[in-house]
Design an enzyme around this catalytic site. Structure first.
Site, PDB file in Angstrom:
ATOM      1  N   HIS A  66       0.884  -1.263   0.108  1.00 53.14           N
ATOM      2  CA  HIS A  66       0.102  -0.087  -0.055  1.00 53.14           C
ATOM      3  C   HIS A  66       0.587   1.744  -0.010  1.00 53.14           C
ATOM      4  CE1 HIS A  66       0.538  -1.014   4.030  1.00 53.14           C
ATOM      5  NE2 HIS A  66       0.372   0.483   4.854  1.00 53.14           N
ATOM      6  N   ALA A  67       0.267   2.185   0.072  1.00 54.41           N
ATOM      7  CA  ALA A  67       0.471   3.219  -0.258  1.00 54.41           C
ATOM      8  C   ALA A  67       0.357   4.352   0.431  1.00 54.41           C
ATOM      9  CB  ALA A  67       1.424   3.422  -1.744  1.00 54.41           C
TER      10      ALA A  67
END
Lengths: 149, 94
Positions: A66-67
């Protein structure tokens, strides 16, 4: 929440990845195709996984790339990918990875609920095996359903 | 009242899971705590009682003032978190 977000289009089973980047890109592509994130977000997930080696490997056999939302999250979402051959992601304690869950996060209450359900589902010794044994997306949806409220 | 900080690299995923799980565990054991989650750069300059994170992230956190550190291998395991967090709380109390 989980069950509302996990549809057949975001499940892929027994993907043959050569390395962690390929696995992350495959999981990310499902989020791009379903309009959840931009392709830039996928690049950022890959970058993050390389900068801090192993951090996305949450638990034995499980990676959650994820970011940050500002890199291209349009809508909250997640995708589920199982790998035909386990791949090392650079986390000594939890490698190799067999289950990849790409997350498109937003900072809001819906997001909290999703993470809560996700953490409940993943805190389960047999979860990697259960997903690995799935024959089709329907099997995977059945597993998700048991943890969704 | 303990000040607890959960840290992950990005600050929107695992640190939030840890925050929720730590909240449940501390409440079940009767501890009062204020728990915040953040990413690595957000952790810099913080002053807390307990820092909860993973080894990979801990190596990259700089300049945090904490009395105790809890390092987790499995970020979704409530069991591991409870086994490591509660002794730390008891120590801080003692």
């Amino acid at each position: 929440m989980l069950i509302e977000l996990v549809k057949e289009e975001v499940i892929r089973l027994n993907f043959k990845a050569e390395n962690s980047e390929e696995a992350i890109r495959c999981a990310g592509q499902m989020l791009v195709e379903t309009g959840k994130v931009t392709s830039n977000y996928v690049d950022e997930m890959v970058k993050m996984s390389q900068e801090i080696k192993g951090y996305i490997v949450l638990a034995p056999g499980i990676a959650m790339p994820h970011a940050r939302p500002e890199y291209g999250v349009k809508e909250i979402g997640l995708s589920i990918l199982t790998l035909s051959t386990p791949i090392p992601f650079g986390n000594d304690a939890n490698d190799p990875v067999k289950l990849v869950i790409a997350l498109a996060a937003k900072d809001n209450t819906t997001h909290l609920k999703l993470l809560q359900e996700l953490s409940l589902m993943l805190d389960n010794d047999s979860i990697v095996e259960e997903f690995s044994n799935c024959q089709n997306s329907q099997d995977a949806l059945d597993i998700v359903r048991t943890f969704a409220s | 009242m303990f000040k607890v900080l959960t840290v992950c690299a990005v600050g929107v995923g695992s640190s939030l899971m840890l925050k929720m799980n730590a909240g449940t565990i501390l409440k079940n054991h009767g501890y009062k705590a204020s728990i915040e989650n953040t990413n690595m750069s957000g952790a810099s300059g913080c002053r807390v009682d307990i820092l909860i994170t993973t080894e990979d992230v801990y190596k990259q956190i700089k300049n945090v003032n904490t009395k105790e550190v809890v390092i987790l291998k499995n970020m979704v395991s409530k069991k591991e978190l409870e086994e490591k967090l509660i002794p730390v709380c008891q120590k801080l109390e003692g």
